[in-house]
Design a protein around this motif. Structure first.
Motif, PDB file in Angstrom:
ATOM      1  N   VAL A  89       0.841  -1.205   0.000  1.00  0.00           N
ATOM      2  CA  VAL A  89       0.000   0.000   0.000  1.00  0.00           C
ATOM      3  C   VAL A  89       0.872   1.250   0.000  1.00  0.00           C
ATOM      4  O   VAL A  89       0.600   2.222  -0.717  1.00  0.00           O
ATOM      5  N   LEU A  90       1.961   1.234   0.807  1.00  0.00           N
ATOM      6  CA  LEU A  90       2.878   2.374   0.850  1.00  0.00           C
ATOM      7  C   LEU A  90       3.492   2.620  -0.524  1.00  0.00           C
ATOM      8  O   LEU A  90       3.548   3.765  -0.987  1.00  0.00           O
ATOM      9  N   ARG A  91       3.935   1.552  -1.178  1.00  0.00           N
ATOM     10  CA  ARG A  91       4.548   1.720  -2.503  1.00  0.00           C
ATOM     11  C   ARG A  91       3.558   2.349  -3.480  1.00  0.00           C
ATOM     12  O   ARG A  91       3.910   3.267  -4.237  1.00  0.00           O
ATOM     13  N   LYS A  92       2.318   1.887  -3.450  1.00  0.00           N
ATOM     14  CA  LYS A  92       1.296   2.439  -4.347  1.00  0.00           C
ATOM     15  C   LYS A  92       1.026   3.908  -4.038  1.00  0.00           C
ATOM     16  O   LYS A  92       0.862   4.733  -4.943  1.00  0.00           O
ATOM     17  N   LYS A  93       0.993   4.258  -2.748  1.00  0.00           N
ATOM     18  CA  LYS A  93       0.794   5.650  -2.349  1.00  0.00           C
ATOM     19  C   LYS A  93       1.918   6.533  -2.896  1.00  0.00           C
ATOM     20  O   LYS A  93       1.681   7.610  -3.446  1.00  0.00           O
TER      21      LYS A  93
END
Length: 388
Positions: A89-93
């Motif tokens: 999720v962090l990478r996508k953000k």
């Protein structure tokens, strides 16, 4: 114009990668006068959040930069490291966040595919390809990862390795990056003021206290020389990572009874003082390493070597990695064996005329890597690629 700089965990870490990014921001302020510049980074707790002004104050205090608060912002991305899903999720953000920018600099290690109008990747040392890291996976997974690696290679307008040494491995690993998108950009090194008093008969080592730095090799080299033991002091300064406490105790025991001093976890002001008062600088990361097979175990550039040279220390450093590009015959020595290390050091220590000549040349050579040189080289690259 909006410029983004992604730097992992700068709220929590104070190291070379973070210092590079802070100095890059300062250089970009000079090159893009009216641009809004954003540090994009993780925030793991609301209590760690800082205002833009407080963030810039923190960066300037930790890295000795002079970043203006006028147009610099902290874009703090709420994050968690509790599971693989939270990291995904962090990478996508982060990747989604990059769409906001006209120009984006990827300043950390990893395989993120940022999506600004123009994208620049700073290479401290190249990561392995995804399909290589996961080579034990099934064929469909490897094919998918191979596609992602090729997308990473295509996405960035330019890649900026920190030395010719690093560039050679970028070319070897990421063979699908065109040569006209790779430019060596040496890191910006903070100059240390030359000591106004008389230098001491002192050899200085500035290094984290960890096994990869081969400090035991340098200790034994110092102890093997009757001349150095009688006439010189060896000072080792650096931080001690939690996982290296046992090693640090072993090293200090090894130095017992010798004219050897350890300065642990000292502020940069103290490190600067030690650079200034020392005559000779030693560095040995990469000793006994095959740099073709294990390039990760060598120094990819050598910021501490340049800092020492700027303060008038004569470098006597290992002939490996990025050190080969910093030190030439006019300003110091590069050694391959411990006996060469001792011989070159004794030569400098016994000949004051030679040491003075090498000292002056080292100071002059260090200016090739200062903030002014960094900004000029960065400007040339960005203009050449139509990014400025």
């Amino acid at each position: 114009m909006k410029i983004g700089l992604y730097i992992c965990d700068i709220l929590y870490n104070t190291g070379g990668t973070e210092a590079y990014t802070a100095r890059l921001c300062q250089a970009l302020q000079g090159l893009f006068g009216g641009a809004e510049i954003y540090f994009v980074t993780e925030c793991y707790d609301k209590a760690d959040s800082l205002s833009d002004e407080a963030f810039v104050d923190s960066v300037n205090a930790r890295f000795g930069t002079e970043i203006s608060k006028a147009n610099v912002h902290a874009r703090l991305v709420s994050a968690s490291q509790s599971s693989w899903l939270s990291r995904l999720v962090l990478r996508k953000k982060l990747e989604c966040n990059s769409r906001f920018f006209d120009l984006f600099f990827y300043c950390s290690r990893g395989h993120y595919i940022f999506k600004a109008k123009k994208n620049v990747c700073i290479i401290h040392f190249p990561m392995e390809r995804l399909e290589t890291i996961k080579k034990s996976c099934c064929l469909p997974t490897r094919l998918r990862l191979g596609l992602k690696s090729r997308k990473y290679a295509r996405q960035y307008d330019i890649f900026l390795p920190n030395s010719e040494f690093t560039k050679s491995f970028l070319t070897k690993i990421w063979y699908d990056i065109d040569s006209d998108r790779k430019f060596v950009l040496y890191p910006p090194v903070k100059e240390i003021s030359v000591f106004s008093g008389q230098k001491k008969n002192q050899i200085f080592i500035c290094s984290r206290i960890e096994k990869s730095k081969n400090l035991e090799v340098l200790l034994d080299a110092f102890k093997s020389s009757d001349f150095l033991r009688k006439n010189y002091k060896l000072v080792i300064a650096g931080g001690v990572p939690e996982c290296q406490k046992k090693y640090s105790q072993e090293i200090m025991s090894r130095a017992a009874g010798e004219n050897i001093e350890f300065v642990l976890n000292a502020p940069f002001s103290k490190i600067s003082e030690l650079y200034g008062e020392s005559k000779i600088f030693w560095h040995s990361k990469g000793f006994s390493v095959d740099e073709e097979k294990n390039p990760f175990l060598c120094e990819h550039f050598g910021i501490s070597t340049v800092e020492a040279m700027s303060a008038g220390c004569v470098p006597v450093v290992i002939n490996k990695g990025g050190q080969k590009e910093i030190v030439d015959d006019s300003c110091g020595f590069k050694w391959n064996t411990v006996s060469e290390l001792v011989m070159y050091t004794e030569t400098v220590a016994k000949d004051e005329t030679l040491r003075e000549r090498l000292k002056d040349a080292a100071i002059e050579r260090s200016r090739s890597f200062n903030m002014g040189s960094f900004r000029g080289n960065l400007e040339k690259i960005l203009r050449g690629k139509g990014l400025l």
